[in-house]
Enzyme design. Structure first.
Site, PDB file in Angstrom:
ATOM      1  N   TYR A 124      -2.691  -1.218  10.398  1.00 47.77           N
ATOM      2  CA  TYR A 124      -2.693  -1.597   8.980  1.00 47.77           C
ATOM      3  C   TYR A 124      -1.479  -0.994   8.276  1.00 47.77           C
ATOM      4  CZ  TYR A 124      -4.022  -1.675   4.043  1.00 47.77           C
ATOM      5  OH  TYR A 124      -4.016  -1.854   2.675  1.00 47.77           O
ATOM      6  N   SER A 180       0.852  -1.191   0.000  1.00 46.08           N
ATOM      7  CA  SER A 180       0.000   0.000   0.000  1.00 46.08           C
ATOM      8  C   SER A 180       0.880   1.230   0.000  1.00 46.08           C
ATOM      9  CB  SER A 180      -0.888   0.012   1.254  1.00 46.08           C
ATOM     10  OG  SER A 180      -1.554   1.252   1.387  1.00 46.08           O
TER      11      SER A 180
END
Length: 254
Positions: A151, A138
């Site tokens: 996360y 990400s």
């Protein structure tokens, strides 16, 4: 990586980016095997794409990973590409008490899952003359989102692991590439149509073009400014990034 003539195993292939990449790769004539926890979703995707195969897999369970790897080696021995895509993205609050069950689930799914899956198939992949391991990380691996601190940390750790593994495999036939998406409008958080989220179709189109290279990182244009995290000045960058999100909060499904 080459975009045709592969046999590709994809974790988290029943929704969002994983499902869209599975479809795009299938349409290019690759043999695609998707995986996920829910048999009904696996059946739905494979029915929509004749020739696509599926393996039921719980990426949080080492025994399930071992069983999936055994199935691949037995039923799909030509597999030469592993796409580690499965992941979850719950919100958290680093300024308050953290739910330990949630935190462990995130670490097990987003970090240990791809590490274990790759470990289970690495010796098989080394036997192929042209193999690729792909990880979906990400943009938050480079610039963390404060409302999703754990996360972001799992993706930063996955990026670090990818760097190490790429070096360790540099004298083998196995390439390692990292796909680092921006905010894409999928159901990972909430499919909202928010103009800040990149439409899934646009993301897949740009990603497929980038995948055709041997670049270690597969980045769409929207990610590149944040990927160039400015070293010692990163605190100012992270603060500005998170303030912009705080001023315009990400919508959450209710």
């Amino acid at each position: 990586m080459k975009l045709t003539g592969n046999t590709i195993f994809i974790t988290g292939g029943t929704s969002g980016i994983g499902r869209a990449l599975a479809q795009a790769l299938h349409e290019r004539g690759n043999r695609v095997i998707i995986s996920g926890r829910r048999r009904a979703l696996l059946d739905e995707v494979t029915a929509a794409h004749p020739g696509m195969a599926a393996i039921q897999l719980d990426i949080t369970d080492p025994a399930s990973i071992a069983q999936a790897a055994e199935t691949i080696r037995r039923d799909f021995p030509e597999t030469n590409v592993l796409l580690n895509n499965a992941g979850i993205m719950p919100f958290d609050d680093a300024a308050g008490e953290i739910d330990d069950v949630m935190a462990q689930g995130l670490l097990t799914t987003n970090l240990l899952g791809p590490i274990r899956m790759t470990s289970a198939l690495i010796e098989h992949l080394k036997t192929k003359s042209d193999a690729t391991i792909l990880y979906t990380s990400s943009v938050l691996a480079f610039v963390p989102l404060a409302t999703n601190a754990i996360y972001s940390a799992t993706k930063a750790a996955l990026h670090s692991y990818t760097l190490s593994q790429r070096f360790q495999l540099c004298n083998t036939s196995v390439k390692v590439q990292e796909i680092a998406p921006p905010w894409v409008d999928t159901d990972l958080i909430y499919r909202s149509g928010d103009p800040r989220a990149m439409p899934l179709g646009d993301f897949i189109e740009q990603t497929m073009l980038a995948l055709a290279s041997d670049d270690p990182e597969i980045l769409v244009d929207a990610v590149k400014p944040l990927r160039d995290n400015p070293g010692a000045q990163e605190h100012a960058l992270v603060t500005a990034f998170n303030q912009s999100v705080a001023d315009n909060p990400i919508p959450v499904a209710v």
